[in-house]
Scaffold this motif. Structure first.
Motif, PDB file in Angstrom:
ATOM      1  N   LEU A  88       0.832  -1.201   0.000  1.00 29.24           N
ATOM      2  CA  LEU A  88       0.000   0.000   0.000  1.00 29.24           C
ATOM      3  C   LEU A  88       0.871   1.257   0.000  1.00 29.24           C
ATOM      4  CD1 LEU A  88      -2.806   1.332   0.209  1.00 29.24           C
ATOM      5  CD2 LEU A  88      -2.606   1.086   2.706  1.00 29.24           C
ATOM      6  N   GLY A  89       1.918   1.246   0.824  1.00 27.43           N
ATOM      7  CA  GLY A  89       2.834   2.382   0.874  1.00 27.43           C
ATOM      8  C   GLY A  89       3.561   2.569  -0.446  1.00 27.43           C
ATOM      9  N   GLY A  90       4.018   1.469  -1.039  1.00 26.06           N
ATOM     10  CA  GLY A  90       4.711   1.548  -2.330  1.00 26.06           C
ATOM     11  C   GLY A  90       3.802   2.054  -3.441  1.00 26.06           C
ATOM     12  N   LEU A  91       2.576   1.561  -3.470  1.00 24.79           N
ATOM     13  CA  LEU A  91       1.610   2.017  -4.468  1.00 24.79           C
ATOM     14  C   LEU A  91       1.303   3.500  -4.278  1.00 24.79           C
ATOM     15  CD1 LEU A  91      -0.481   1.565  -6.729  1.00 24.79           C
ATOM     16  CD2 LEU A  91      -2.075   0.794  -4.956  1.00 24.79           C
ATOM     17  N   PRO A 147      -0.167   4.975 -12.739  1.00 22.06           N
ATOM     18  CA  PRO A 147      -1.526   5.419 -13.064  1.00 22.06           C
ATOM     19  C   PRO A 147      -2.635   4.933 -12.132  1.00 22.06           C
ATOM     20  CG  PRO A 147      -0.878   3.643 -14.533  1.00 22.06           C
ATOM     21  CD  PRO A 147       0.327   3.966 -13.683  1.00 22.06           C
ATOM     22  N   ILE A 148      -2.403   3.918 -11.313  1.00 17.39           N
ATOM     23  CA  ILE A 148      -3.479   3.354 -10.497  1.00 17.39           C
ATOM     24  C   ILE A 148      -3.480   4.004  -9.110  1.00 17.39           C
ATOM     25  CG2 ILE A 148      -4.375   1.240  -9.429  1.00 17.39           C
ATOM     26  CD1 ILE A 148      -3.136  -0.267 -11.822  1.00 17.39           C
ATOM     27  N   PRO A 149      -4.614   4.587  -8.695  1.00 20.44           N
ATOM     28  CA  PRO A 149      -4.672   5.264  -7.397  1.00 20.44           C
ATOM     29  C   PRO A 149      -4.648   4.272  -6.233  1.00 20.44           C
ATOM     30  CG  PRO A 149      -6.822   5.277  -8.427  1.00 20.44           C
ATOM     31  CD  PRO A 149      -5.871   4.675  -9.428  1.00 20.44           C
ATOM     32  N   PRO A 150      -4.115   4.684  -5.090  1.00 21.05           N
ATOM     33  CA  PRO A 150      -4.018   3.780  -3.938  1.00 21.05           C
ATOM     34  C   PRO A 150      -5.364   3.420  -3.322  1.00 21.05           C
ATOM     35  CG  PRO A 150      -3.187   5.956  -3.381  1.00 21.05           C
ATOM     36  CD  PRO A 150      -3.467   5.958  -4.851  1.00 21.05           C
ATOM     37  N   ASP A 151      -6.413   4.165  -3.648  1.00 19.28           N
ATOM     38  CA  ASP A 151      -7.749   3.844  -3.123  1.00 19.28           C
ATOM     39  C   ASP A 151      -8.148   2.414  -3.475  1.00 19.28           C
ATOM     40  OD1 ASP A 151      -9.081   6.993  -2.986  1.00 19.28           O
ATOM     41  OD2 ASP A 151      -7.391   6.608  -4.287  1.00 19.28           O
ATOM     42  N   VAL A 152      -7.648   1.935  -4.615  1.00 14.23           N
ATOM     43  CA  VAL A 152      -7.968   0.589  -5.090  1.00 14.23           C
ATOM     44  C   VAL A 152      -7.511  -0.462  -4.080  1.00 14.23           C
ATOM     45  CG1 VAL A 152      -7.415  -1.099  -6.900  1.00 14.23           C
ATOM     46  CG2 VAL A 152      -7.892   1.258  -7.505  1.00 14.23           C
ATOM     47  N   MET A 153      -6.443  -0.188  -3.366  1.00 16.08           N
ATOM     48  CA  MET A 153      -5.957  -1.119  -2.352  1.00 16.08           C
ATOM     49  C   MET A 153      -6.406  -0.700  -0.945  1.00 16.08           C
ATOM     50  SD  MET A 153      -2.164  -2.619  -2.108  1.00 16.08           S
ATOM     51  CE  MET A 153      -1.827  -4.026  -1.077  1.00 16.08           C
ATOM     52  N   LEU A 154      -6.453   0.611  -0.701  1.00 14.78           N
ATOM     53  CA  LEU A 154      -6.853   1.112   0.618  1.00 14.78           C
ATOM     54  C   LEU A 154      -8.276   0.682   0.978  1.00 14.78           C
ATOM     55  CD1 LEU A 154      -6.565   2.894   3.145  1.00 14.78           C
ATOM     56  CD2 LEU A 154      -7.226   4.844   1.723  1.00 14.78           C
ATOM     57  N   ALA A 155      -9.203   0.836   0.055  1.00 13.46           N
ATOM     58  CA  ALA A 155     -10.614   0.532   0.354  1.00 13.46           C
ATOM     59  C   ALA A 155     -10.822  -0.914   0.796  1.00 13.46           C
ATOM     60  CB  ALA A 155     -11.495   0.881  -0.842  1.00 13.46           C
ATOM     61  N   PRO A 156     -10.344  -1.906   0.024  1.00 13.74           N
ATOM     62  CA  PRO A 156     -10.567  -3.275   0.500  1.00 13.74           C
ATOM     63  C   PRO A 156      -9.791  -3.609   1.775  1.00 13.74           C
ATOM     64  CG  PRO A 156      -9.415  -3.290  -1.624  1.00 13.74           C
ATOM     65  CD  PRO A 156      -9.780  -1.880  -1.320  1.00 13.74           C
ATOM     66  N   ILE A 183       0.906   9.371   4.219  1.00 10.71           N
ATOM     67  CA  ILE A 183       2.332   9.694   4.364  1.00 10.71           C
ATOM     68  C   ILE A 183       3.116   9.285   3.122  1.00 10.71           C
ATOM     69  CG2 ILE A 183       4.440   9.108   5.655  1.00 10.71           C
ATOM     70  CD1 ILE A 183       2.642   9.042   8.193  1.00 10.71           C
ATOM     71  N   ALA A 184       2.886   8.072   2.634  1.00 13.85           N
ATOM     72  CA  ALA A 184       3.605   7.610   1.437  1.00 13.85           C
ATOM     73  C   ALA A 184       3.259   8.459   0.224  1.00 13.85           C
ATOM     74  CB  ALA A 184       3.296   6.136   1.169  1.00 13.85           C
ATOM     75  N   SER A 185       2.009   8.871   0.113  1.00 13.23           N
ATOM     76  CA  SER A 185       1.595   9.697  -1.012  1.00 13.23           C
ATOM     77  C   SER A 185       2.244  11.083  -0.951  1.00 13.23           C
ATOM     78  CB  SER A 185       0.064   9.827  -1.020  1.00 13.23           C
ATOM     79  OG  SER A 185      -0.350  10.588  -2.115  1.00 13.23           O
ATOM     80  N   ILE A 186       2.324  11.650   0.232  1.00 12.37           N
ATOM     81  CA  ILE A 186       2.959  12.968   0.392  1.00 12.37           C
ATOM     82  C   ILE A 186       4.453  12.868   0.068  1.00 12.37           C
ATOM     83  CG2 ILE A 186       3.571  14.753   2.071  1.00 12.37           C
ATOM     84  CD1 ILE A 186       0.842  14.029   3.434  1.00 12.37           C
ATOM     85  N   ILE A 187       5.101  11.824   0.546  1.00 11.62           N
ATOM     86  CA  ILE A 187       6.526  11.643   0.230  1.00 11.62           C
ATOM     87  C   ILE A 187       6.705  11.472  -1.278  1.00 11.62           C
ATOM     88  CG2 ILE A 187       8.517  10.108   0.520  1.00 11.62           C
ATOM     89  CD1 ILE A 187       7.469   9.609   3.416  1.00 11.62           C
ATOM     90  N   GLY A 188       5.806  10.718  -1.921  1.00 12.38           N
ATOM     91  CA  GLY A 188       5.842  10.585  -3.377  1.00 12.38           C
ATOM     92  C   GLY A 188       5.599  11.916  -4.069  1.00 12.38           C
TER      93      GLY A 188
END
Length: 192
Positions: A24-27, A36-45, A63-68
């Motif tokens: 999840l952090g890597g995505l 191109p794929i948003p992390p919501d796809v993994m966060l939601a499930p 946090i991972a998204s902000i660092i990215g």
């Protein structure tokens, strides 16, 4: 023909994997820079299948998204002219950067917040913010508020919905999947 239901089932299986938080952090990081794929796809499930960890998953994603986003900013700041501009031109995305530039001129830091919260590709705005040399601290603050609001909202809805939401989502997953595809195609055609 069912396409999205098997993908949904696979996402639920992955959400329970022992390294799911790392994935999840890597995505989340890579989506803020290039993926191109948003992390919501993994966060939601993940939040739905383990509601007691929903806030933790939202925090990891944020946090991972902000660092990215920061990595995308510095990539745009230091490497845009030499490395990214030729690729953008080669791939035919110059108009998208021009559109993003216009939005930055019109809306300033608010466009970073909007891109962080909405399904607008955040990565275009992280790189553009660096290329346009937007002030770094407002960029980070707008990214933090936008991304945090989005991911905590997703996690909260999944935590609140729990098992009943999982069943309802399963019932409509094909319709929702195709609706997202149609919306993406329309957005692409509009932004071309």
């Amino acid at each position: 023909m069912k396409i999205f239901e098997p993908c949904y089932d696979m996402a639920l299986r992955w959400a329970k994997h022992k390294h799911a938080s790392k994935y999840l952090g890597g995505l989340s990081f890579s989506e803020s820079v290039f993926f191109p794929i948003p992390p919501d796809v993994m966060l939601a499930p993940m939040a739905m299948s383990q509601p007691h960890k929903a806030w933790r998953f939202a925090l990891i994603t944020t946090i991972a998204s902000i660092i990215g986003g920061i990595a995308g900013y510095w990539l745009g700041y230091f490497a845009f002219e030499a490395w990214l501009a030729p690729l953008i031109e080669k791939w035919g995305y110059t108009h998208k950067i021009d559109t993003a530039t216009g939005w930055f001129e019109t809306y300033g830091v608010w466009i970073v917040f909007l891109a962080g919260f909405s399904p607008i590709p955040y990565k275009i705005f992280t790189v553009s913010a660096g290329f346009l040399q937007m002030a770094f601290l407002p960029f980070v603050l707008a990214s933090t508020v936008g991304r945090g609001a989005r991911f905590f909202l997703v996690a909260g809805l999944m935590r609140w919905g729990g098992a009943p939401m999982e069943q309802k989502l399963r019932q409509y997953v094909e319709f929702l999947g195709w609706a997202v595809v149609v919306i993406a195609v329309i957005a692409y055609l509009i932004l071309r």
